[in-house]
Design an enzyme around this catalytic site. Structure first.
Site, PDB file in Angstrom:
ATOM      1  N   HIS A   1     -14.787 -33.525 -14.202  1.00 45.06           N
ATOM      2  CA  HIS A   1     -14.760 -32.066 -14.431  1.00 45.06           C
ATOM      3  C   HIS A   1     -13.644 -31.685 -15.418  1.00 45.06           C
ATOM      4  O   HIS A   1     -12.999 -30.641 -15.262  1.00 45.06           O
ATOM      5  CB  HIS A   1     -14.597 -31.301 -13.112  1.00 45.06           C
ATOM      6  CG  HIS A   1     -15.703 -31.537 -12.134  1.00 45.06           C
ATOM      7  ND1 HIS A   1     -16.875 -30.815 -12.147  1.00 45.06           N
ATOM      8  CD2 HIS A   1     -15.827 -32.447 -11.130  1.00 45.06           C
ATOM      9  CE1 HIS A   1     -17.668 -31.249 -11.176  1.00 45.06           C
ATOM     10  NE2 HIS A   1     -17.057 -32.243 -10.554  1.00 45.06           N
TER      11      HIS A   1
ATOM     12  N   ASN B   1     -21.342 -28.008  -7.043  1.00 42.69           N
ATOM     13  CA  ASN B   1     -22.024 -28.281  -8.312  1.00 42.69           C
ATOM     14  C   ASN B   1     -23.226 -27.354  -8.464  1.00 42.69           C
ATOM     15  O   ASN B   1     -23.496 -26.529  -7.593  1.00 42.69           O
ATOM     16  CB  ASN B   1     -22.489 -29.748  -8.366  1.00 42.69           C
ATOM     17  CG  ASN B   1     -21.352 -30.731  -8.567  1.00 42.69           C
ATOM     18  OD1 ASN B   1     -20.373 -30.439  -9.250  1.00 42.69           O
ATOM     19  ND2 ASN B   1     -21.466 -31.895  -7.944  1.00 42.69           N
TER      20      ASN B   1
ATOM     21  N   TYR C   1      -9.064 -34.511  -3.283  1.00 42.52           N
ATOM     22  CA  TYR C   1      -8.881 -33.398  -4.207  1.00 42.52           C
ATOM     23  C   TYR C   1      -7.448 -32.860  -4.229  1.00 42.52           C
ATOM     24  O   TYR C   1      -6.854 -32.746  -5.299  1.00 42.52           O
ATOM     25  CB  TYR C   1      -9.902 -32.294  -3.926  1.00 42.52           C
ATOM     26  CG  TYR C   1     -11.190 -32.518  -4.676  1.00 42.52           C
ATOM     27  CD1 TYR C   1     -11.944 -33.676  -4.449  1.00 42.52           C
ATOM     28  CD2 TYR C   1     -11.658 -31.619  -5.613  1.00 42.52           C
ATOM     29  CE1 TYR C   1     -13.118 -33.912  -5.152  1.00 42.52           C
ATOM     30  CE2 TYR C   1     -12.828 -31.846  -6.319  1.00 42.52           C
ATOM     31  CZ  TYR C   1     -13.553 -32.988  -6.086  1.00 42.52           C
ATOM     32  OH  TYR C   1     -14.704 -33.221  -6.788  1.00 42.52           O
TER      33      TYR C   1
END
Length: 477
Positions: free
Chosen positions: A54, A127, A337
């Protein structure tokens, strides 16, 4: 109009910004030119580490407005009343390419939303697809490596992708989406978004529900042909970024219908597929979409780096009333993350304005690179000095789990083919032709033994699926 005085980062006036301090008119330069040293040192550090995935994205601010009472399912304050508005920041992105890649590459698109709620940040990091290539986080680094550049040659190699996929049939559902028309959205406004994972709601009675998040584009779905996408990659590689920014500047504010699928907790034990498998969807017949709000983007960032590039999302940012689930990929992302953000932006990344909660933050974290006063009370708990304390009202109800701790083979007894086949059969005849032509096109340089392994997987989804690809490659199956 008078100009402001140029200063160093320390606020000292700069007497000369055009010429370095040298020993004589021909040099050499002196290290005592502190302004020059500061300029060069800062320039060397202007680029923070690029996101592993990303990397390239666009973003905007907006608001979520709730249109349906959800108190039966969740006590989350974001859903507390009809008409409730919550500010948000949404970042769109491509996935596999680097920061300088084209917006029109065939790739999933990131759809990450940061909600600034009364109880802190709630991130939905999803997404434009309801499923993903993998269901186990231990495979994620391998999958991404297969999509990235060849470590020997430095360029992308389709052999690596198809070699990996030949041994990963769980990816077939997402692959069918990726290589279909929806694999190249026409900008970010004309695509749906999904939380993709299964999450949980719980209400004031302590009852838990499983939930999936859907964001349905009010602009409709538009896609680009491979030919048009290739043309734009050369003529306007920032096509989607530009389209989003300019639409908002024109006050053509894009909107999405926010919908959920709700599954009672006990249904998960008997549902026909594992509801926590990220490669699977829940049937809309079994669990229909419930529209609960509208998401609108209405303001562009003022500074791309400060707001879009430094925006940091994590599915671990959950608020009371909204929780995780046993989804294995989600469980891995709960760690991965925020860990990636600490590496990229530092341990205090949530103090950066775009990431900062709008409510009061009270904790015992200290030091590191700070963007605040570093706290004004002792950094331990419990204490006798009025420091922040726990709030049992935020407690999540117990999660029912059972089973032996082991490494379970998710392929055993699992059907990796049916949902991909169902999706293939939903496509029109023309769309099937385009899908199979795109797949065949990417396989032309791939060794035949790897191609045949992949063809066997496509044929298990639907015999026609595999045969069409084989025919276009001139291979007999």
């Amino acid at each position: 109009m008078s100009n402001k005085t140029l200063t160093t980062a320390g606020g000292q006036p700069v007497p000369e910004n055009q010429h370095s301090v040298t020993a004589g008119p021909r040099g050499p330069i002196l290290i005592s030119d502190t302004h020059l040293i500061e300029k060069l040192a800062h320039f060397n550090r202007e680029r923070i580490p690029e996101r592993v995935v990303h990397a390239k994205g666009a973003g905007a601010y907006g608001v979520l407005k709730i249109t349906k009472d959800m108190s039966a399912y969740t006590l989350a304050k974001v859903f507390s009343e009809v008409g409730k508005e919550t500010p948000l920041f949404l970042r769109f992105s491509t996935v596999a390419g680097e920061k300088g890649s084209a917006d029109t590459e065939r790739d999933p698109r990131g759809f990450a939303i940061k909600f600034y709620t009364e109880d802190g940040i709630w991130d939905v990091v999803g997404n434009n697809t309801p499923v993903f290539f993998e269901r186990d986080p231990s495979k994620f680094p391998d999958f991404i490596h297969s999509q990235k550049r060849d470590p020997v040659t430095g360029y992308k190699n389709p052999v690596r992708m198809w070699d990996y996929w030949s041994q990963a049939p769980e990816a077939l559902h997402q692959m069918t989406i990726l290589f279909s028309d929806r694999g190249i959205p026409d900008g970010y406004r004309f695509m749906d978004g999904f939380g993709s994972h299964t999450f949980s709601f719980w209400n004031r009675k302590g009852e838990r529900y499983w939930v999936k998040f859907h964001f349905k584009s009010k602009q409709g779905i538009k896609t680009l042909s491979p030919e048009k996408a290739s043309e734009l990659a050369g003529s306007d590689p920032d096509y989607a970024t530009r389209d989003l920014f300019e639409a908002i500047e024109r006050k053509e504010f894009p909107e999405w219908r926010f919908c959920v699928q709700i599954m009672p907790e006990t249904d998960a034990e008997k549902y026909k597929v594992n509801p926590f498998d990220l490669t699977k969807v829940w049937s809309h017949k079994d669990y229909p979409l419930i529209e609960v709000g509208t998401l609108k983007l209405n303001r562009n960032p003022k500074n791309y780096f400060a707001e879009v590039e430094q925006a940091a999302f994590s599915p671990s940012n959950l608020v009371p009333g909204i929780g995780a689930s046993p989804d294995k990929m989600l469980q891995g992302r709960l760690f991965a993350y925020p860990d990636a953000q600490r590496y990229r932006l530092g341990g205090n990344y949530q103090l950066i304005p775009v990431n900062r909660p709008r409510n009061s933050v009270n904790n015992y974290q200290r030091d590191g690179v700070r963007f605040d006063e570093n706290g004004n009370y002792d950094n331990y708990e419990p204490n006798h000095f009025g420091g922040p304390v726990q709030d049992e009202n935020a407690k999540e109800p117990p999660l029912r789990i059972s089973g032996d701790a082991d490494r379970y083979n998710s392929h055993l007894g699992n059907d990796d083919y049916s949902q991909a086949g169902d999706l293939y059969r939903l496509l029109t005849a023309d769309a099937r032709e385009r899908l199979t032509s795109v797949i065949a096109g990417t396989m032309r340089t791939v060794p035949e033994d790897i191609v045949k392994k992949n063809l066997s997987h496509f044929s298990k989804c639907d015999p026609e699926y595999g045969k069409k690809i084989a025919d276009k490659l001139g291979i007999k199956v």
